[in-house]
Design a protein around this motif. Structure first.
Motif, PDB file in Angstrom:
ATOM      1  N   TRP A 235     -18.955   9.314  -6.006  1.00  0.00           N
ATOM      2  CA  TRP A 235     -18.646   8.157  -5.144  1.00  0.00           C
ATOM      3  C   TRP A 235     -19.513   8.136  -3.889  1.00  0.00           C
ATOM      4  CZ3 TRP A 235     -16.759   8.003  -0.101  1.00  0.00           C
ATOM      5  CH2 TRP A 235     -16.350   9.225   0.443  1.00  0.00           C
ATOM      6  N   GLU A 236     -19.976   9.321  -3.451  1.00  0.00           N
ATOM      7  CA  GLU A 236     -20.803   9.374  -2.241  1.00  0.00           C
ATOM      8  C   GLU A 236     -22.276   9.015  -2.524  1.00  0.00           C
ATOM      9  OE1 GLU A 236     -19.147  12.943   0.443  1.00  0.00           O
ATOM     10  OE2 GLU A 236     -19.206  13.379  -1.695  1.00  0.00           O
ATOM     11  N   ASP A 237     -22.643   8.987  -3.803  1.00  0.00           N
ATOM     12  CA  ASP A 237     -24.050   8.784  -4.179  1.00  0.00           C
ATOM     13  C   ASP A 237     -24.237   7.446  -4.902  1.00  0.00           C
ATOM     14  OD1 ASP A 237     -23.949  11.452  -3.355  1.00  0.00           O
ATOM     15  OD2 ASP A 237     -24.332  12.269  -5.345  1.00  0.00           O
TER      16      ASP A 237
ATOM     17  N   ALA B  85     -24.537  19.926  -4.178  1.00  0.00           N
ATOM     18  CA  ALA B  85     -24.728  20.371  -2.805  1.00  0.00           C
ATOM     19  C   ALA B  85     -23.572  21.275  -2.386  1.00  0.00           C
ATOM     20  CB  ALA B  85     -24.824  19.164  -1.876  1.00  0.00           C
ATOM     21  N   HIS B  86     -22.350  20.758  -2.507  1.00  0.00           N
ATOM     22  CA  HIS B  86     -21.160  21.468  -2.014  1.00  0.00           C
ATOM     23  C   HIS B  86     -20.258  21.869  -3.161  1.00  0.00           C
ATOM     24  CE1 HIS B  86     -22.423  18.273   0.860  1.00  0.00           C
ATOM     25  NE2 HIS B  86     -22.439  19.313   1.689  1.00  0.00           N
ATOM     26  N   VAL B  87     -19.485  22.902  -2.950  1.00  0.00           N
ATOM     27  CA  VAL B  87     -18.412  23.204  -3.901  1.00  0.00           C
ATOM     28  C   VAL B  87     -17.563  21.935  -4.037  1.00  0.00           C
ATOM     29  CG1 VAL B  87     -16.261  24.487  -4.234  1.00  0.00           C
ATOM     30  CG2 VAL B  87     -18.323  25.686  -3.463  1.00  0.00           C
ATOM     31  N   GLY B  88     -17.309  21.539  -5.247  1.00  0.00           N
ATOM     32  CA  GLY B  88     -16.515  20.336  -5.512  1.00  0.00           C
ATOM     33  C   GLY B  88     -17.345  19.188  -6.046  1.00  0.00           C
ATOM     34  N   ASP B  89     -18.620  19.132  -5.678  1.00  0.00           N
ATOM     35  CA  ASP B  89     -19.422  17.978  -6.104  1.00  0.00           C
ATOM     36  C   ASP B  89     -19.552  17.900  -7.621  1.00  0.00           C
ATOM     37  OD1 ASP B  89     -20.032  16.613  -3.701  1.00  0.00           O
ATOM     38  OD2 ASP B  89     -21.487  18.154  -3.168  1.00  0.00           O
ATOM     39  N   VAL B  90     -20.024  18.973  -8.242  1.00  0.00           N
ATOM     40  CA  VAL B  90     -20.209  18.869  -9.704  1.00  0.00           C
ATOM     41  C   VAL B  90     -18.881  18.968 -10.446  1.00  0.00           C
ATOM     42  CG1 VAL B  90     -22.582  19.677  -9.628  1.00  0.00           C
ATOM     43  CG2 VAL B  90     -20.762  21.327 -10.087  1.00  0.00           C
TER      44      VAL B  90
ATOM     45  N   ASP C  96     -27.021  16.288   2.555  1.00  0.00           N
ATOM     46  CA  ASP C  96     -27.144  17.450   1.659  1.00  0.00           C
ATOM     47  C   ASP C  96     -27.286  17.027   0.193  1.00  0.00           C
ATOM     48  OD1 ASP C  96     -26.946  19.300   3.722  1.00  0.00           O
ATOM     49  OD2 ASP C  96     -24.821  19.761   3.372  1.00  0.00           O
ATOM     50  N   HIS C  97     -26.635  15.927  -0.175  1.00  0.00           N
ATOM     51  CA  HIS C  97     -26.722  15.469  -1.570  1.00  0.00           C
ATOM     52  C   HIS C  97     -28.141  14.998  -1.888  1.00  0.00           C
ATOM     53  CE1 HIS C  97     -22.116  14.566  -2.147  1.00  0.00           C
ATOM     54  NE2 HIS C  97     -22.340  15.693  -1.486  1.00  0.00           N
ATOM     55  N   MET C  98     -28.730  14.218  -0.963  1.00  0.00           N
ATOM     56  CA  MET C  98     -30.088  13.714  -1.196  1.00  0.00           C
ATOM     57  C   MET C  98     -31.092  14.876  -1.220  1.00  0.00           C
ATOM     58  SD  MET C  98     -30.295  10.077   0.813  1.00  0.00           S
ATOM     59  CE  MET C  98     -29.725  10.600   2.419  1.00  0.00           C
TER      60      MET C  98
HETATM   61 ZN   LIG Z   1     -20.858  17.054  -1.396  1.00  0.00          ZN
END
Ligand SMILES: [Zn+2]
Length: 233
Positions: free
Chosen positions: A157-159, A13-18, A119-121
């Motif tokens: 960690w958020e998912d 979703a966001h820069v940093g997630d992957v 945004d992740h979902m």
């Molecule tokens: Zn994110």
């Protein structure tokens, strides 16, 4: 026999997630000589601290995604959706479908279906459908159909809700490259409220211990794919 060069595409979703949740796997594949593409649907600009204007933070994030990918010999794509407002519609699904068809990754990585961040979902559902659209030959687009393995769902960690690690990837070789590349992200060094580097460093150690390796990252898969076929024991 020479190993076939792979192309790994990780869509967050966001820069940093992957970069944080599957970055050590990406670094390991970079070391193996594989091609890496990171995709962020939004720059994550609304995570800006009060000291940095949102537009400036957006540019910093886009630049840091590019630096991370370049250190792995790959490329980053940051789409222009607004942070917190990643839409779920056919337009964005076809946009991701076209990116998959254009870059032809062998493997696709994205978010797990549950998250504390909307945004992740949304990204999970968009990517799952885009993966299907990309592979469907009768779905006419400008580029021919392309099937990628996956999607594999990264451990973020958020998912965490309902996340069951299924694939354990030995990423021991990728750790040092990842650690230097991920420092390019603002939040790795500066986030006042979550110790990103400490968390993912410790997580890879803990997951590694479970498979008797120094470091591991884990991935969930679609529960319907959990099938072991045997002709006899
Ligand atoms: Zn994110």
């Amino acid at each position: 026999m020479e190993r076939k060069k792979l192309h790994i595409m990780a869509i967050g979703a966001h820069v940093g997630d992957v970069e944080l949740s599957s970055g050590i796997t990406l670094a390991k594949h970079a070391i193996l000589g594989d091609d890496i593409t990171t995709v962020a649907l939004t720059a994550g600009e609304r995570g800006a601290p009060s000291s940095i204007p949102v537009e400036e933070f957006k540019e910093m994030n886009i630049d840091s995604a590019s630096q991370f990918a370049k250190m792995l010999g790959g490329r980053s794509i940051v789409l222009n959706y607004r942070d917190g407002e990643v839409p779920e519609n056919e337009d964005i699904k076809f946009q991701i479908c076209d990116i998959i068809r254009m870059y032809k990754p062998d493997v696709l990585i994205t978010h797990w279906k549950n998250s504390i961040h909307k945004d992740h979902m949304t990204t999970h559902r968009v990517v799952v459908d885009a993966h299907f659209y990309a592979a469907l030959g009768t779905m006419e687009r400008s580029k021919p159909a392309h099937w990628a393995k996956g999607p594999y769902f990264a451990e973020n960690w958020e998912d965490a809700q309902g996340f069951e690690p299924y694939v354990f990837m030995d990423v021991t070789e990728g750790f040092e490259l990842w650690k230097s590349a991920v420092r390019k992200l603002w939040l790795t060094e500066n986030s006042p409220w979550f110790k990103y580097l400490d968390y993912y460093d410790a997580l890879s150690k803990a997951r590694g211990a479970l498979i008797h390796k120094d470091r591991a990252e884990t991935f969930a898969i679609d529960p319907s794919q959990m099938r072991m076929v045997l002709s006899s024991f």
